[in-house]
Design a protein around this motif. Structure first.
Motif, mmCIF file in Angstrom:
data_model
loop_
_atom_site.group_PDB
_atom_site.id
_atom_site.type_symbol
_atom_site.label_atom_id
_atom_site.label_comp_id
_atom_site.label_asym_id
_atom_site.label_seq_id
_atom_site.Cartn_x
_atom_site.Cartn_y
_atom_site.Cartn_z
ATOM 1 N N PRO A 86 0.813 -1.231 0.119
ATOM 2 C CA PRO A 86 0.034 -0.180 -0.113
ATOM 3 C C PRO A 86 0.908 1.278 0.045
ATOM 4 N N HIS A 87 0.529 2.184 -0.679
ATOM 5 C CA HIS A 87 1.165 3.530 -0.697
ATOM 6 C C HIS A 87 0.078 4.503 -1.630
ATOM 7 N N LEU A 88 0.603 5.829 -1.408
ATOM 8 C CA LEU A 88 0.052 6.772 -2.110
ATOM 9 C C LEU A 88 1.000 7.342 -3.086
ATOM 10 N N VAL A 89 0.485 7.574 -4.473
ATOM 11 C CA VAL A 89 1.261 8.139 -5.426
ATOM 12 C C VAL A 89 0.817 9.465 -5.872
ATOM 13 N N GLU A 90 1.584 10.368 -6.042
ATOM 14 C CA GLU A 90 1.194 11.829 -6.407
ATOM 15 C C GLU A 90 1.877 12.270 -7.462
ATOM 16 N N LEU A 91 1.350 12.806 -8.861
ATOM 17 C CA LEU A 91 2.359 13.387 -9.967
ATOM 18 C C LEU A 91 1.917 14.772 -9.861
ATOM 19 N N THR A 92 3.009 15.661 -9.961
ATOM 20 C CA THR A 92 2.661 16.873 -10.385
ATOM 21 C C THR A 92 3.451 17.458 -11.612
ATOM 22 N N VAL A 93 2.633 17.970 -12.465
ATOM 23 C CA VAL A 93 3.162 18.440 -13.673
ATOM 24 C C VAL A 93 3.134 19.809 -13.746
ATOM 25 N N GLU A 94 4.225 20.399 -13.965
ATOM 26 C CA GLU A 94 4.225 22.057 -13.850
ATOM 27 C C GLU A 94 5.095 22.486 -15.164
ATOM 28 N N LEU A 95 4.496 23.688 -15.866
ATOM 29 C CA LEU A 95 4.964 24.111 -16.981
ATOM 30 C C LEU A 95 5.641 25.836 -16.479
ATOM 31 N N PHE A 96 6.826 25.941 -16.559
ATOM 32 C CA PHE A 96 7.280 27.237 -16.181
ATOM 33 C C PHE A 96 8.345 27.639 -17.506
ATOM 34 N N GLY A 97 7.783 28.765 -18.182
ATOM 35 C CA GLY A 97 8.583 29.162 -19.450
ATOM 36 C C GLY A 97 8.839 28.056 -20.201
ATOM 37 N N ARG A 98 9.965 27.585 -20.852
ATOM 38 C CA ARG A 98 9.949 26.437 -21.591
ATOM 39 C C ARG A 98 10.488 25.208 -21.190
ATOM 40 N N THR A 99 10.034 25.118 -19.689
ATOM 41 C CA THR A 99 10.585 23.815 -19.018
ATOM 42 C C THR A 99 9.473 23.108 -18.393
ATOM 43 N N LEU A 100 9.207 21.757 -18.574
ATOM 44 C CA LEU A 100 8.101 21.115 -18.115
ATOM 45 C C LEU A 100 8.762 20.248 -16.879
ATOM 46 N N THR A 101 8.327 20.135 -15.799
ATOM 47 C CA THR A 101 8.985 19.648 -14.847
ATOM 48 C C THR A 101 7.481 18.411 -14.254
ATOM 49 N N VAL A 102 8.120 17.400 -14.321
ATOM 50 C CA VAL A 102 7.247 16.191 -13.710
ATOM 51 C C VAL A 102 7.711 15.572 -12.389
ATOM 52 N N THR A 103 6.983 15.880 -11.317
ATOM 53 C CA THR A 103 7.584 15.220 -10.076
ATOM 54 C C THR A 103 6.584 13.993 -9.445
ATOM 55 N N THR A 104 7.171 12.979 -9.065
ATOM 56 C CA THR A 104 6.369 11.736 -8.571
ATOM 57 C C THR A 104 6.847 11.673 -7.160
ATOM 58 N N THR A 105 5.853 11.617 -6.208
ATOM 59 C CA THR A 105 5.983 11.340 -4.903
ATOM 60 C C THR A 105 5.546 9.975 -4.520
ATOM 61 N N VAL A 106 6.087 9.303 -3.896
ATOM 62 C CA VAL A 106 5.689 7.942 -3.337
ATOM 63 C C VAL A 106 5.713 7.929 -1.790
ATOM 64 N N THR A 107 4.529 7.669 -1.072
ATOM 65 C CA THR A 107 4.570 7.398 0.290
ATOM 66 C C THR A 107 3.892 6.410 0.774
ATOM 67 N N PRO A 108 4.675 5.439 1.378
ATOM 68 C CA PRO A 108 3.956 4.370 1.998
ATOM 69 C C PRO A 108 2.839 4.623 2.878
ATOM 70 N N THR A 109 1.867 3.784 2.809
ATOM 71 C CA THR A 109 0.537 4.065 3.860
ATOM 72 C C THR A 109 0.172 2.650 4.792
ATOM 73 N N ALA A 110 1.433 1.845 4.765
ATOM 74 C CA ALA A 110 1.370 0.946 5.763
ATOM 75 C C ALA A 110 2.972 0.497 6.384
ATOM 76 N N ASP A 111 2.728 -0.430 7.213
ATOM 77 C CA ASP A 111 4.041 -0.908 7.982
ATOM 78 C C ASP A 111 4.760 -1.623 7.188
ATOM 79 N N LYS A 112 5.137 -1.495 5.885
ATOM 80 C CA LYS A 112 6.070 -2.211 5.109
ATOM 81 C C LYS A 112 6.533 -1.171 4.099
ATOM 82 N N ALA A 113 7.664 -1.767 3.707
ATOM 83 C CA ALA A 113 8.511 -0.711 2.563
ATOM 84 C C ALA A 113 7.822 -1.075 1.444
ATOM 85 N N VAL A 114 7.995 -0.256 0.457
ATOM 86 C CA VAL A 114 7.316 -0.218 -1.088
ATOM 87 C C VAL A 114 8.570 -0.589 -1.978
ATOM 88 N N PRO A 115 8.690 -1.801 -2.453
ATOM 89 C CA PRO A 115 9.997 -2.246 -3.436
ATOM 90 C C PRO A 115 9.366 -1.422 -4.760
#
Length: 221
Positions: free
Chosen positions: A70-99
């Protein structure tokens, strides 16, 4: 994956052909994870230049059957000028690692320039030698930084040991596209990415930046 089963921390998981999201490659092996075209994302437009999407993987029973981490995954896509940034954040939501490992595939196009004439720049990195099914054998070879015409070269390879902020670029016809891989925040405990496994026990966040620049026409000659 090299098989339809895998073992993580003593737990054996079997991927069944009819399980949600399981897709085979030409060799009948599972490929590309479970989330291709998955409809469960919650998207929010933050601004005209920024969009976020969130998925509570742990709340989706059909996904947990094949990846019970179990985990929560979030994607953020942002355009600034001529640069597109994609940020991925993964947060475990249980007492176990996420491989997990990230495997983004940005598709780049230079209009009106024949592909063999594209100039590519690749950083120094380690080449993972693959077998006939596309699975790393464990053998590696150092690959020096290169800058050369693409020509008829086709890449379907694995590489690692790419430094934080490392630049890949393709240029031609007076245009240049740059891709940077960045780690925005480092997890407190993270195993070194390997061919089969990488475990993140706390928040893991990764940035990818694509920047487009218009060059003087003489730069393409």
């Amino acid at each position: 994956m090299s098989a339809k089963t895998y073992v993580i921390d003593g737990e054996t998981i079997t991927l069944t052909p009819d399980a949600y999201g399981v897709r085979p490659d030409n060799n009948g092996l599972p490929i590309h994870g479970l989330l291709a075209a998955y409809p469960g994302w919650r998207a929010e437009q933050v601004s005209d230049q920024k969009l976020t999407a969130e998925l509570d993987f742990g709340a989706q029973e059909e996904l947990l059957e094949s990846f019970p981490f179990p985990h929560l995954v979030e994607l953020t896509v942002e355009l600034f000028g001529r640069t597109l940034t994609v940020t991925t954040t993964v947060t475990p939501t249980a007492d176990k690692a996420v491989p997990l490992v990230y495997g983004y595939h940005p598709y780049l196009q230079l209009p009106d320039v024949p592909r063999p004439e594209w100039q590519i720049e690749m950083p120094a990195m380690r080449h993972l030698i693959l077998d006939d099914t596309g699975i790393p054998t464990g053998a590696t070879a150092e690959r020096p930084a290169t800058a050369e015409p693409l020509g008829d070269t086709v890449f379907d390879d694995g590489f690692d040991e790419v430094g934080d902020g490392t630049l890949f670029a393709v240029s031609g016809g007076g245009r240049r596209l740059e891709v940077r891989f960045e780690r925005a925040t480092r997890p407190r405990r993270c195993s070194r990415p390997q061919a089969k496994r990488s475990s993140v026990s706390t928040d893991g966040r990764t940035n990818g930046r694509i920047a487009a620049r218009r060059l003087p026409m003489r730069a393409a000659r």
